[in-house]
Design a protein around this motif. Structure first.
Motif, PDB file in Angstrom:
ATOM      1  N   GLY A  26      95.157  -9.844 -63.917  1.00  0.00           N
ATOM      2  CA  GLY A  26      96.497  -9.979 -63.672  1.00  0.00           C
ATOM      3  C   GLY A  26      97.015 -11.157 -63.882  1.00  0.00           C
ATOM      4  O   GLY A  26      96.092 -12.209 -63.903  1.00  0.00           O
ATOM      5  N   THR A  27      98.293 -11.396 -63.744  1.00  0.00           N
ATOM      6  CA  THR A  27      98.693 -12.746 -63.864  1.00  0.00           C
ATOM      7  C   THR A  27      98.798 -13.716 -62.669  1.00  0.00           C
ATOM      8  O   THR A  27      99.097 -14.697 -62.819  1.00  0.00           O
ATOM      9  CB  THR A  27     100.020 -12.931 -64.710  1.00  0.00           C
ATOM     10  N   GLU A  28      98.775 -12.988 -61.513  1.00  0.00           N
ATOM     11  CA  GLU A  28      99.073 -13.751 -60.467  1.00  0.00           C
ATOM     12  C   GLU A  28      97.662 -14.286 -59.749  1.00  0.00           C
ATOM     13  O   GLU A  28      96.969 -13.657 -58.965  1.00  0.00           O
ATOM     14  CB  GLU A  28      99.473 -12.633 -59.240  1.00  0.00           C
ATOM     15  N   ASP A  29      97.680 -15.431 -60.356  1.00  0.00           N
ATOM     16  CA  ASP A  29      96.262 -16.001 -59.910  1.00  0.00           C
ATOM     17  C   ASP A  29      95.689 -16.179 -58.486  1.00  0.00           C
ATOM     18  O   ASP A  29      94.782 -15.818 -58.021  1.00  0.00           O
ATOM     19  CB  ASP A  29      96.055 -17.396 -60.540  1.00  0.00           C
ATOM     20  N   ALA A  30      96.642 -16.651 -57.650  1.00  0.00           N
ATOM     21  CA  ALA A  30      96.485 -17.007 -56.390  1.00  0.00           C
ATOM     22  C   ALA A  30      96.135 -15.561 -55.470  1.00  0.00           C
ATOM     23  O   ALA A  30      95.349 -15.506 -54.937  1.00  0.00           O
ATOM     24  CB  ALA A  30      97.742 -17.569 -55.756  1.00  0.00           C
ATOM     25  N   LEU A  31      96.970 -14.581 -55.949  1.00  0.00           N
ATOM     26  CA  LEU A  31      96.958 -13.323 -55.205  1.00  0.00           C
ATOM     27  C   LEU A  31      95.587 -12.701 -55.528  1.00  0.00           C
ATOM     28  O   LEU A  31      94.958 -12.040 -54.685  1.00  0.00           O
ATOM     29  CB  LEU A  31      97.887 -12.267 -55.735  1.00  0.00           C
ATOM     30  N   LEU A  32      95.014 -12.977 -57.011  1.00  0.00           N
ATOM     31  CA  LEU A  32      93.983 -12.376 -57.287  1.00  0.00           C
ATOM     32  C   LEU A  32      92.715 -12.928 -56.530  1.00  0.00           C
ATOM     33  O   LEU A  32      91.785 -12.326 -56.059  1.00  0.00           O
ATOM     34  CB  LEU A  32      93.826 -12.367 -58.739  1.00  0.00           C
TER      35      LEU A  32
END
Lengths: 221, 180
Positions: free
Chosen positions: B22-28
Motif C-alpha cells: 500500500g502507499t500509506e506508509d505510516a498506516l502500514l
C-alpha cells in the motif's frame, strides 16, 4: 520500493515469556507440545502442496472463453466445493453419532462391570466376616468346653476329697453300727414272732411287720 | 517481470509471512506493529511494500498472505494497487490475497466510490475487509483478524486451508454482491 521491516514476532513456548532462544531451554513437555504442533503444521502444509500438484495436473480448457463464461464456470466450481463440504460435514455428523453410540455403550458396560466388581468385593468381605465369626465361635466353644472339663474334674476331686474326709468316715461308721443294731433288732423280733408259733400269714398287721423285717438294710449304704 | 507465486518456496518452520502492499506508509507501519504485538504461537514476519514487483535482490521467505491496502481518500493508492496486482500469480488468489480498505469512515474525504473496491475484490474473488486504520482499537482488532488469517494461510491451523477459509468468508459476504 520495499521497506524491509522484517520483524519477527516472538512466541516460543506455551504462555512463557516470549523468547525465541527459550525454545531449547523449555521443559520436556513444552517441547513435546511444540513438536506435535510443528508436526500438525507440516502435515497441513504438505496437504497444501499435494493438492496444488493435483490441481496443476488438471487439464485447463484450451478454448478461449468469454469473461462471462469464465465467471459462470468459477461460480459453478465454487458451488461444487460447497456441496462437497456439506456432504463431508453430514458424513462426519453421521460417523460421530455412530461413534457416540458406541462410546455410550462402552460407558454403560463399564459401569455395569464396575458395579459387578463392587458387589463381588462386598460379598467377599461378608464371607470373610462370617468365617472370622465362625472361628471366634469355635474358639469360644473350645474354651467353654475346657472350662466345663476343668469344672467337672474339680467336682470329681471335691467329691473324692469329701469321701476321704474324716467326718464322712465317722458318719459311715455310725451308720454301719446303726444298721447292724437294727439288723439285730430285726432278727430279734423275727425270732420272737416265729418262736411264738403264731400264724402270722393270716393276720394282715403281723404279715406286714414280718415282711418289713425282711428288708435288707445293708443296701441303704 | 517477476511474479509472486505462493508455493515456489518451502515454508519456514513455524514461520508465517505477510506482505502488506500500500502507499500509506505510516498506516502500514502501525498495522505491522499491531500485528507483531499479537499473541501468536507462530513466528510472524511482516513485510511492507509500496508496490509490486518486489526487488529480487532481497532474499525473503515464502509469502503466505498478501494484503493490499487501499485508502478511499487517495486515487493514487488504488492505482498503485491495481498495477501491483499484475505481478501476482493467479494461484495466489485462492485465499492468499485480501483487500483492506481504510478511510471509509470519513465520507466527505472519499474520492473513490465504495462500489469500486467492492467490484475489484469481486473480480479477483478475494475477501474485502473494511477498517479505519487510523483508529487504534479498530486497527488492533483488524491486526488480530489478519494474524488468524495469516496462520491459516501459512498452513499452521490443522484442518483449515486458505481455500476453505475463502469459502467460509464468502458465505458471510453481502448478498447484494450478486447484483454486480
Amino acid at each position: 520500493d520495499m521497506q524491509a521491516a522484517a520483524e519477527p514476532a516472538d512466541s516460543g513456548g506455551d504462555g512463557g515469556p516470549p523468547q525465541v532462544a527459550g525454545k531449547d531451554a523449555a521443559r520436556p513437555e513444552d517441547r513435546m507440545t511444540l513438536l506435535l504442533r510443528l508436526r500438525a503444521q507440516t502435515k497441513q502444509q504438505l496437504l497444501e502442496y499435494k493438492s496444488m500438484i493435483d490441481a496443476n495436473e488438471e487439464k485447463t480448457p484450451e478454448q478461449i472463453m468469454q469473461e462471462k463464461q469464465i465467471e459462470a464456470k468459477i461460480e459453478e466450481l465454487e458451488n461444487e466445493i460447497e456441496d462437497v463440504k456439506i456432504a463431508f460435514e453430514i458424513k462426519k455428523l453421521a460417523l460421530d453419532s455412530l461413534l457416540m453410540d458406541n462410546m455410550k455403550q462402552i460407558l454403560n458396560l463399564n459401569k455395569l462391570i464396575m458395579k459387578s466388581q463392587q458387589d463381588t468385593w462386598d460379598l467377599e468381605e461378608k464371607l470373610l466376616d462370617v468365617r472370622k465369626k465362625r472361628l471366634q465361635l469355635k474358639q469360644a466353644s473350645e474354651s467353654k468346653l475346657l472350662e466345663i472339663q476343668t469344672e467337672k474334674n474339680k467336682q470329681k476331686d471335691d467329691l473324692e476329697n469329701m469321701e476321704n474326709s474324716e467326718k464322712i468316715k465317722t458318719i459311715q461308721q455310725n451308720l454301719q453300727r446303726e444298721i447292724q443294731i437294727t439288723t439285730v433288732i430285726q432278727h430279734m423280733f423275727q425270732n420272737l414272732i416265729l418262736g411264738s408259733k403264731a400264724n402270722w400269714a393270716e393276720d394282715s398287721a403281723l404279715k406286714e411287720i414280718v415282711l418289713q423285717l425282711e428288708k435288707n438294710l445293708t443296701t441303704i449304704q | 517481470m517477476s511474479v509472486l507465486r505462493p508455493l515456489d518456496k518451502l515454508p519456514g518452520l513455524n514461520t508465517a509471512t505477510i506482505l502488506l502492499v500500500g502507499t500509506e506508509d505510516a498506516l502500514l507501519q502501525q498495522l505491522a506493529d499491531s500485528m507483531l504485538r499479537e499473541d501468536c504461537t507462530s513466528e510472524l514476519r511482516v513485510h511492507l511494500a509500496n508496490s509490486l514487483p518486489l526487488p529480487s535482490t532481497v532474499a525473503r521467505p515464502r509469502i503466505d498472505l498478501i494484503v493490499f491496502v487501499i485508502n478511499l481518500h487517495s486515487k493514487h493508492s488504488l492505482r498503485k494497487v491495481e498495477e501491483s496486482l499484475h505481478h501476482v500469480d493467479a494461484t495466489f488468489f485462492l485465499g492468499k490475497v485480501s483487500f483492506l480498505v481504510t478511510g471509509a469512515g470519513r465520507e466527505s474525504h472519499c474520492s473513490i466510490h465504495r462500489n469500486t473496491v467492492v467490484k475489484l475484490a469481486h473480480t479477483y474473488r478475494s475477501p474485502l475487509l473494511f477498517c479505519d486504520l487510523e483508529i487504534e482499537d479498530f486497527r488492533a482488532t483488524m491486526a488480530q483478524r489478519l494474524v488468524r488469517m495469516l496462520q491459516i494461510c501459512a498452513g499452521h491451523v490443522p484442518g483449515v486451508s486458505a481455500l476453505s477459509l475463502l469459502s467460509l468468508m464468502r458465505i458471510s459476504e453481502n448478498p447484494s454482491l450478486e447484483d454486480l
